[in-house]
Structure formats: C-alpha cells, structure tokens
Design a protein around this motif. Structure first.
Motif, PDB file in Angstrom:
ATOM      1  N   GLU A 166     -53.113 -28.151 -55.415  1.00  0.00           N
ATOM      2  CA  GLU A 166     -54.528 -28.324 -55.071  1.00  0.00           C
ATOM      3  C   GLU A 166     -55.044 -29.586 -55.741  1.00  0.00           C
ATOM      4  O   GLU A 166     -54.833 -29.781 -56.944  1.00  0.00           O
ATOM      5  CB  GLU A 166     -55.314 -27.130 -55.586  1.00  0.00           C
ATOM      6  CG  GLU A 166     -56.116 -26.461 -54.501  1.00  0.00           C
ATOM      7  CD  GLU A 166     -56.785 -25.205 -54.998  1.00  0.00           C
ATOM      8  OE1 GLU A 166     -57.644 -25.314 -55.898  1.00  0.00           O
ATOM      9  OE2 GLU A 166     -56.439 -24.130 -54.475  1.00  0.00           O
ATOM     10  N   CYS A 167     -55.707 -30.428 -54.993  1.00  0.00           N
ATOM     11  CA  CYS A 167     -56.250 -31.658 -55.566  1.00  0.00           C
ATOM     12  C   CYS A 167     -57.498 -31.289 -56.378  1.00  0.00           C
ATOM     13  O   CYS A 167     -58.289 -30.450 -55.943  1.00  0.00           O
ATOM     14  CB  CYS A 167     -56.625 -32.585 -54.418  1.00  0.00           C
ATOM     15  SG  CYS A 167     -56.364 -34.294 -54.796  1.00  0.00           S
ATOM     16  N   PRO A 168     -57.677 -31.887 -57.563  1.00  0.00           N
ATOM     17  CA  PRO A 168     -58.881 -31.555 -58.340  1.00  0.00           C
ATOM     18  C   PRO A 168     -60.152 -31.795 -57.519  1.00  0.00           C
ATOM     19  O   PRO A 168     -60.191 -32.707 -56.681  1.00  0.00           O
ATOM     20  CB  PRO A 168     -58.810 -32.523 -59.523  1.00  0.00           C
ATOM     21  CG  PRO A 168     -57.383 -32.889 -59.636  1.00  0.00           C
ATOM     22  CD  PRO A 168     -56.816 -32.856 -58.251  1.00  0.00           C
ATOM     23  N   LYS A 169     -61.140 -30.993 -57.762  1.00  0.00           N
ATOM     24  CA  LYS A 169     -62.410 -31.068 -57.011  1.00  0.00           C
ATOM     25  C   LYS A 169     -62.995 -32.472 -57.084  1.00  0.00           C
ATOM     26  O   LYS A 169     -62.927 -33.131 -58.121  1.00  0.00           O
ATOM     27  CB  LYS A 169     -63.424 -30.078 -57.589  1.00  0.00           C
ATOM     28  CG  LYS A 169     -63.087 -28.648 -57.299  1.00  0.00           C
ATOM     29  CD  LYS A 169     -64.277 -27.867 -56.763  1.00  0.00           C
ATOM     30  CE  LYS A 169     -63.901 -26.592 -56.050  1.00  0.00           C
ATOM     31  NZ  LYS A 169     -62.526 -26.108 -56.175  1.00  0.00           N
ATOM     32  N   GLY A 170     -63.528 -32.931 -55.967  1.00  0.00           N
ATOM     33  CA  GLY A 170     -64.190 -34.234 -55.938  1.00  0.00           C
ATOM     34  C   GLY A 170     -63.223 -35.378 -55.617  1.00  0.00           C
ATOM     35  O   GLY A 170     -63.649 -36.523 -55.444  1.00  0.00           O
ATOM     36  N   ILE A 171     -61.951 -35.079 -55.555  1.00  0.00           N
ATOM     37  CA  ILE A 171     -60.981 -36.143 -55.227  1.00  0.00           C
ATOM     38  C   ILE A 171     -60.285 -35.790 -53.919  1.00  0.00           C
ATOM     39  O   ILE A 171     -59.802 -34.662 -53.747  1.00  0.00           O
ATOM     40  CB  ILE A 171     -59.941 -36.286 -56.358  1.00  0.00           C
ATOM     41  CG1 ILE A 171     -60.657 -36.821 -57.590  1.00  0.00           C
ATOM     42  CG2 ILE A 171     -58.807 -37.218 -55.967  1.00  0.00           C
ATOM     43  CD1 ILE A 171     -59.817 -36.881 -58.796  1.00  0.00           C
ATOM     44  N   HIS A 172     -60.253 -36.764 -53.016  1.00  0.00           N
ATOM     45  CA  HIS A 172     -59.543 -36.515 -51.763  1.00  0.00           C
ATOM     46  C   HIS A 172     -58.063 -36.845 -51.989  1.00  0.00           C
ATOM     47  O   HIS A 172     -57.740 -37.868 -52.587  1.00  0.00           O
ATOM     48  CB  HIS A 172     -60.124 -37.369 -50.631  1.00  0.00           C
ATOM     49  CG  HIS A 172     -59.656 -36.888 -49.290  1.00  0.00           C
ATOM     50  ND1 HIS A 172     -58.383 -37.129 -48.815  1.00  0.00           N
ATOM     51  CD2 HIS A 172     -60.280 -36.139 -48.334  1.00  0.00           C
ATOM     52  CE1 HIS A 172     -58.245 -36.554 -47.620  1.00  0.00           C
ATOM     53  NE2 HIS A 172     -59.389 -35.947 -47.305  1.00  0.00           N
ATOM     54  N   PRO A 173     -57.152 -35.981 -51.507  1.00  0.00           N
ATOM     55  CA  PRO A 173     -55.729 -36.253 -51.735  1.00  0.00           C
ATOM     56  C   PRO A 173     -55.267 -37.617 -51.211  1.00  0.00           C
ATOM     57  O   PRO A 173     -54.352 -38.217 -51.791  1.00  0.00           O
ATOM     58  CB  PRO A 173     -55.015 -35.104 -51.019  1.00  0.00           C
ATOM     59  CG  PRO A 173     -56.033 -34.277 -50.355  1.00  0.00           C
ATOM     60  CD  PRO A 173     -57.378 -34.671 -50.859  1.00  0.00           C
ATOM     61  N   ASP A 174     -55.912 -38.116 -50.162  1.00  0.00           N
ATOM     62  CA  ASP A 174     -55.508 -39.424 -49.623  1.00  0.00           C
ATOM     63  C   ASP A 174     -55.761 -40.534 -50.654  1.00  0.00           C
ATOM     64  O   ASP A 174     -54.984 -41.486 -50.773  1.00  0.00           O
ATOM     65  CB  ASP A 174     -56.294 -39.763 -48.344  1.00  0.00           C
ATOM     66  CG  ASP A 174     -55.831 -38.911 -47.174  1.00  0.00           C
ATOM     67  OD1 ASP A 174     -54.823 -38.185 -47.336  1.00  0.00           O
ATOM     68  OD2 ASP A 174     -56.491 -38.950 -46.111  1.00  0.00           O
ATOM     69  N   GLU A 175     -56.872 -40.394 -51.382  1.00  0.00           N
ATOM     70  CA  GLU A 175     -57.252 -41.368 -52.405  1.00  0.00           C
ATOM     71  C   GLU A 175     -56.188 -41.355 -53.527  1.00  0.00           C
ATOM     72  O   GLU A 175     -55.739 -42.406 -54.008  1.00  0.00           O
ATOM     73  CB  GLU A 175     -58.609 -40.907 -52.937  1.00  0.00           C
ATOM     74  CG  GLU A 175     -59.360 -41.820 -53.832  1.00  0.00           C
ATOM     75  CD  GLU A 175     -60.652 -41.112 -54.355  1.00  0.00           C
ATOM     76  OE1 GLU A 175     -61.389 -41.791 -55.049  1.00  0.00           O
ATOM     77  OE2 GLU A 175     -60.898 -39.907 -54.078  1.00  0.00           O
ATOM     78  N   LEU A 176     -55.809 -40.167 -53.910  1.00  0.00           N
ATOM     79  CA  LEU A 176     -54.810 -40.009 -54.971  1.00  0.00           C
ATOM     80  C   LEU A 176     -53.457 -40.548 -54.513  1.00  0.00           C
ATOM     81  O   LEU A 176     -52.794 -41.310 -55.237  1.00  0.00           O
ATOM     82  CB  LEU A 176     -54.699 -38.524 -55.338  1.00  0.00           C
ATOM     83  CG  LEU A 176     -53.605 -38.150 -56.336  1.00  0.00           C
ATOM     84  CD1 LEU A 176     -53.861 -38.819 -57.691  1.00  0.00           C
ATOM     85  CD2 LEU A 176     -53.526 -36.630 -56.509  1.00  0.00           C
ATOM     86  N   ARG A 177     -53.047 -40.213 -53.312  1.00  0.00           N
ATOM     87  CA  ARG A 177     -51.738 -40.652 -52.815  1.00  0.00           C
ATOM     88  C   ARG A 177     -51.689 -42.171 -52.674  1.00  0.00           C
ATOM     89  O   ARG A 177     -50.678 -42.803 -52.931  1.00  0.00           O
ATOM     90  CB  ARG A 177     -51.414 -39.977 -51.479  1.00  0.00           C
ATOM     91  CG  ARG A 177     -51.075 -38.478 -51.618  1.00  0.00           C
ATOM     92  CD  ARG A 177     -50.515 -37.872 -50.354  1.00  0.00           C
ATOM     93  NE  ARG A 177     -51.333 -38.156 -49.199  1.00  0.00           N
ATOM     94  CZ  ARG A 177     -51.013 -39.016 -48.247  1.00  0.00           C
ATOM     95  NH1 ARG A 177     -49.867 -39.648 -48.287  1.00  0.00           N
ATOM     96  NH2 ARG A 177     -51.846 -39.231 -47.244  1.00  0.00           N
ATOM     97  N   LYS A 178     -52.838 -42.758 -52.289  1.00  0.00           N
ATOM     98  CA  LYS A 178     -52.911 -44.217 -52.127  1.00  0.00           C
ATOM     99  C   LYS A 178     -52.708 -44.902 -53.485  1.00  0.00           C
ATOM    100  O   LYS A 178     -51.933 -45.856 -53.600  1.00  0.00           O
ATOM    101  CB  LYS A 178     -54.281 -44.576 -51.532  1.00  0.00           C
ATOM    102  CG  LYS A 178     -54.493 -46.043 -51.206  1.00  0.00           C
ATOM    103  CD  LYS A 178     -55.763 -46.193 -50.354  1.00  0.00           C
ATOM    104  CE  LYS A 178     -55.982 -47.603 -49.839  1.00  0.00           C
ATOM    105  NZ  LYS A 178     -56.549 -48.516 -50.800  1.00  0.00           N
TER     106      LYS A 178
END
Ligand code: PLP
Length: 384
Positions: A302-314
């Motif tokens: 689960e991605c932490p709240k407030g962060i979109h997984p796409d942003e993290l993966r990028k």
C-alpha cells in the motif's frame, strides 16, 4: 545508453547474461533435427518444473495465449464452469471463458483474500448431475500478490469429474506446485516469469484426463488447437514457427533450474519474499497479503497516504534506476508491487529497499532510517 536497472517486476523478469548470450546463437530450422532435440529437451525439463508425467505443449504466445488455449481446448460452448477469482487475472479468466460462451459461475473471493476451498467443495457437492465441467483459478494472483491453496482446491473437488485448470503463469518455479501430486489437470505457465527468459512462450501442461476432453473438444480454434500441438510434438515440432530465440533462452535457464532443483529454486523465492516483507514492514509500510498466503513471486504494498504510486515509481526509476511494478485494476491508484521473481538476487532487494526508503523520505514520508536494512540483516543472520 541506459545503465542496467534493478529490475523488480513480477514479469517480465531480469534475464541473466548467460541466457541473453544463448539467444544470440544462429537461427535453426524449426523442422530440423537440432530444433527437435532442443524441444524434446526443454519439454522433459519443463515437465519436471510442473511435476507432471503429462504432456507439456510449448506455444509461441504470451501467458494469456496459454489461458485462451486452455479455455478453447478443455471447455465447450455452454459448459458450466467455476471461475474462482481473487484479483485481476481471475477476472481475465472469466472474460476469456465468457468470450467462448462458457456458462461461468464467477466466485469472487475478493481482492486481498485467497480462495476458500470449502466454498468450492460446497458448489461441487451440490452439483449432483455433474454439470460443472471445470474449475479455473490462479495459482499465484499477481495483482494482489497472493498464492491460492491449490492443493486444497484440488482436494475439495473430491470425486467430482470437473477439470481443475490452473493459471500458474507467475507461480510456477516460484511457489510450491505439484501438478500430478495435487491432481491439477491443466496448468499454464510462461517463459518471462520464473523461467528467467524473455516473453514469447506459454507452456500448457495437460494430464491424461484432460487429454481425453481435448480430443473431443467442440470449440472452434485454429492457432491454439492443442490436438495439432500434440501431433506435432510427437515429431519434435510445433505446428507453427516457434519463437526459437526464446526457446534457446528457456533451454539455458533450465540448466540452472535443473542444477539447483526446482524445490530449491522455490525455497529461494520464499526467502526473498520473507526478506522483502521484513524490510517493507520495518519501514512502516502496509502489505496487502497476510503472511500465510503471501506470494513468493511478488509483494503488493500500500502506498503511504497522500502519495500516488506513479509518483513514487517515477522517482525510483529516474533517480535510483529501480523498476517496481504498477498496481493493477482496482489497486492501481493505491498500491505498487515489488517483484522477487526469477533471477532477482538478495542484494538487489537491499538496493530496492534502500531506494524506496530514500524515495519515500524525499516525498515527505517519515520513514525510520536504516530500520529496513537492519530488519533484513537480522533475518539473514538469524537464519544462519
Ligand atoms: C497470473 C497471471 N496470469 C496471466 C498472465 C498473463 O500473461 P501475459 O501478460 O504473458 O499474457 C499474467 C501476467 O502477468 C499473470 O501474472
């Protein structure tokens, strides 16, 4: 030029350099003796991975082609079938079966759960006239990173004659699987997963019970006619031009799987799963799968709240050369997935976990520094 990435997908997986080199051999005649020898060799060894004395047909297609082949050869239009789903690929099986006019009883166990074999047993016991012809399900549901209790599902069938058709595209070679021992009739795998080869081949394993159904199949099909594949395999050939370079790759990768043994390869996947889960948890991240059903091939987070997984993966990709997988279906906007399938090494996992810790920190998440690595080291040292 792109530098080598930490490639942590649940397929396609990283292809080891010796496997890549094996693919650069000159082309051979797929109707000649060298191909025949190679096909016979890989078939015998893939059977050992499935743990079956049945037949294995090598199709040039992605895994979905293997699923479609299973549906068109073992299910007839109008046949009543159970699709037991726990995620994205269960939904795909339903779509394929419905496309070929099967009468689908779709049992949705919910994303995040495993199949409850008691529900299957109940359905089959109430089917006194044996109208249900097949049960279709995943071994490893890649979207939620959960392994189904296939042995128990097979046992739940009792003496009901329905075929058990299992999509083990992302499971075979990563999670325990014993086709003959458990009584699975048809199982489908793919070259780009635990086989450490590029995409291009699907493997459809078929026992004698299923072969009888296949011989009397009433479905329209051309490319995926397994009776043709069977006749050609007897001559050491495939009906159509195969992906010869992927066959070379699988042949080379099987040298490793054969040397180490499939049980040891599976045990390595389980160790990698446990290590990743320890690291992610120490970071404070929430995992989708409970421990007893967690996939040895991939972990959904689960991605932490407030962060979109796409942003993290990028950020992971652009700054740290780390490739992790997107969430799928209804989990797309809230999860990401870390693959530990195929040729992934323990140290790749440390890199991924450290990269994740850095990236999340940069995105403003309060991650305890070093806790993940400490938990992982402890796990390794404690296991000695
Ligand atoms: C469980 C499962 N089934 C089927 C497929 C489909 O395989 P392909 O994408 O090779 O068609 C995948 C692919 O990831 C999978 O994980």
């Amino acid at each position: 030029m792109k530098l080598q990435e930490y490639f942590l997908l649940p397929g396609p997986t990283d292809v080891p350099s010796n496997v890549l080199r094996a693919m650069s051999k000159p082309m051979i005649n797929h109707r000649g003796p060298e191909f025949e020898e190679t096909l016979r060799r890989i078939t015998a060894r893939i059977k050992r991975v499935f743990k079956t004395e049945g037949e294995v047909f090598t199709l040039t297609s992605s895994g979905t082609g293997g699923l479609e082949a299973a549906v068109v050869n073992f299910i007839n239009p109008g046949d009543k079938v159970i699709v037991a789903s726990i995620g994205n690929f269960g939904e795909r099986l339903k779509q394929i079966a419905e496309m070929y006019d099967a009468d689908v009883d779709f049992i949705d166990f919910g994303w995040g759960n495993a199949i409850d074999p008691a529900v299957i047993a109940e359905r089959l016991q109430s089917d006194v006239n044996h109208e249900i012809k097949a049960i279709l399900c995943q071994h490893n549901e890649t979207s939620t990173a959960i392994v189904n209790p296939i042995k128990e599902v097979a046992a739940a069938r009792g003496d009901h004659p329905a075929l058990l058709i299992v999509d083990t595209v992302s499971g075979l070679g990563a999670a325990e699987f014993d086709m003959d021992g458990w009584g699975v009739d048809v199982a489908i795998a793919g070259s780009q997963k635990a086989f450490m080869a590029p995409p291009g081949l699907a493997f459809v394993a078929v026992n004698s019970r299923a072969e009888e159904v296949m011989a009397n199949s009433g479905n329209r099909k051309f490319y995926f006619d397994l009776n043709k594949a069977k006749a050609m395999l007897e001559k050491g050939q495939t009906p159509f031009t195969p992906a010869i370079t992927t066959v070379y790759a699988v042949d080379e990768a099987l040298n490793y799987i054969d040397d180490v043994g499939v049980d040891a390869v599976v045990a390595d996947h389980c160790k990698r799963r446990d290590l990743v889960r320890a690291g992610l948890r120490a970071m404070g991240l929430k995992l989708i799968a409970a421990d007893d059903i967690a996939s040895p091939a991939v972990t959904a987070v689960e991605c932490p709240k407030g962060i979109h997984p796409d942003e993290l993966r990028k950020l992971l990709r652009e700054k740290y050369n780390i490739i992790v997988a997107v969430g799928q279906g209804k989990f797309a906007a809230t999860t990401f997935r870390v693959g530990h399938l195929g040729a992934v090494r323990t140290m790749d996992l440390f890199a991924a976990i450290v990269g994740l810790e850095l990236a999340l920190t940069e995105l403003g998440v309060d991650v305890p520094k070093g806790a993940a690595v400490a938990a992982m080291e402890e796990m390794i040292l404690g296991a000695k």
